[in-house]
Design a protein around this motif. Structure first.
Motif, PDB file in Angstrom:
ATOM      1  N   ARG A   2       0.850  -1.184   0.000  1.00  0.00           N
ATOM      2  CA  ARG A   2       0.000   0.000   0.000  1.00  0.00           C
ATOM      3  C   ARG A   2       0.890   1.240   0.000  1.00  0.00           C
ATOM      4  NH1 ARG A   2      -2.142   3.717   3.244  1.00  0.00           N
ATOM      5  NH2 ARG A   2      -4.281   4.340   2.858  1.00  0.00           N
ATOM      6  N   SER A  70       9.052   1.560  -9.511  1.00  0.00           N
ATOM      7  CA  SER A  70       8.434   0.730  -8.481  1.00  0.00           C
ATOM      8  C   SER A  70       8.822  -0.734  -8.675  1.00  0.00           C
ATOM      9  CB  SER A  70       6.907   0.870  -8.528  1.00  0.00           C
ATOM     10  OG  SER A  70       6.315  -0.003  -7.592  1.00  0.00           O
ATOM     11  N   SER A  72       7.321  -3.152  -6.677  1.00  0.00           N
ATOM     12  CA  SER A  72       6.237  -3.942  -6.098  1.00  0.00           C
ATOM     13  C   SER A  72       5.505  -4.731  -7.170  1.00  0.00           C
ATOM     14  CB  SER A  72       5.246  -3.027  -5.374  1.00  0.00           C
ATOM     15  OG  SER A  72       5.898  -2.288  -4.368  1.00  0.00           O
ATOM     16  N   VAL A  75       0.034  -2.669  -5.951  1.00  0.00           N
ATOM     17  CA  VAL A  75      -0.207  -1.586  -4.996  1.00  0.00           C
ATOM     18  C   VAL A  75      -1.704  -1.371  -4.882  1.00  0.00           C
ATOM     19  CG1 VAL A  75      -0.083   0.921  -4.690  1.00  0.00           C
ATOM     20  CG2 VAL A  75       1.999  -0.361  -5.207  1.00  0.00           C
ATOM     21  N   SER A 108      -4.816   1.925  -7.947  1.00  0.00           N
ATOM     22  CA  SER A 108      -4.394   0.576  -7.550  1.00  0.00           C
ATOM     23  C   SER A 108      -3.990  -0.204  -8.796  1.00  0.00           C
ATOM     24  CB  SER A 108      -5.535  -0.152  -6.825  1.00  0.00           C
ATOM     25  OG  SER A 108      -5.989   0.601  -5.713  1.00  0.00           O
ATOM     26  N   GLU A 123      -3.608  -7.908  -0.986  1.00  0.00           N
ATOM     27  CA  GLU A 123      -4.160  -6.558  -1.123  1.00  0.00           C
ATOM     28  C   GLU A 123      -5.527  -6.445  -0.453  1.00  0.00           C
ATOM     29  OE1 GLU A 123      -2.103  -4.391  -2.031  1.00  0.00           O
ATOM     30  OE2 GLU A 123      -0.631  -5.790  -2.834  1.00  0.00           O
TER      31      GLU A 123
END
Length: 208
Positions: A2, A70, A72, A75, A108, A123
């Motif tokens: 997040r 990023s 990740s 997100v 997201s 998530e």
């Protein structure tokens, strides 16, 4: 994962100031009453927002694109806020708050589409944490002694305190679960948060 310490206030409405009480008998003061109203709007797949009561997240709720640099896998952007109104009747000033817990679809994203079941569970827990903190905020407000003169500032203060708690829990979850790489830690968080939700009277959505 997040976003870190993002404060999203667009759904948070300031409580309106007290209405004049000039029609009250001399010597009688207005009584303050705070009530929370459920936001039960139906799900809308065309909307940019998914509200918690509308169900668990799906692949369609990841509509954003990864930010530059990023690392990740995914997100989620979740938050909570409230709309506030007041109405005055007889000797009571009623503050009506509509609590909203939501997921922002355009903010997201998942690097791989459709996201795996593991990503969805991870998530979704971020969303569950947001719902838990929002419920704690609601109960805190209902249990606090407030006056007509200070209710607005106190509600706003407790909202910001709860927002900080939400960000802290989200970061703790990602740190302990290594952003989803530590299955054992993640499963412990899932059990912990979902049990806490049920203890608060909230039924978390069941993932497929």
């Amino acid at each position: 994962m997040r976003p870190f310490s993002v404060i999203f206030l667009s759904a948070a409405g300031a409580v309106l100031p007290a209405s004049p009480s000039g029609l009250l008998p001399v010597g009688r003061e207005q009584v303050l009453k705070v009530v929370f109203v459920e936001d039960l709007r139906p799900a809308d797949p065309r909307s940019d927002t998914l509200f918690y009561h509308q169900g668990h997240i799906t692949a369609d709720d990841f509509r954003g694109t990864p930010g530059p640099g990023s690392r990740s896998d995914a997100v989620s952007f979740t938050s909570f806020g409230f709309d506030g109104t007041t109405r005055s009747f007889r000797d009571t000033l009623e503050v009506r708050l509509t609590l909203q817990v939501f997921w922002v679809r355009p903010a997201s994203w998942s690097r791989v589409m459709p996201p795996s079941g593991h990503i969805l569970r991870h998530e979704q827990l971020h969303f569950d944490i947001t719902r838990l903190v929002a419920e704690r905020f609601r109960k805190k407000i209902l249990s606090m002694p407030m006056t007509i003169d200070d209710h607005d500032s106190r509600i706003q203060y407790e909202y910001l305190e709860s927002f900080r708690e939400m960000n802290r829990l989200q970061d703790e979850f990602d740190d302990e679960a290594h952003h989803g790489a530590n299955d054992l830690a993640e499963n412990k968080w899932i059990l912990r948060i979902r049990q806490a939700l049920r203890q608060e009277g909230v039924t978390p959505p069941e993932m497929p």
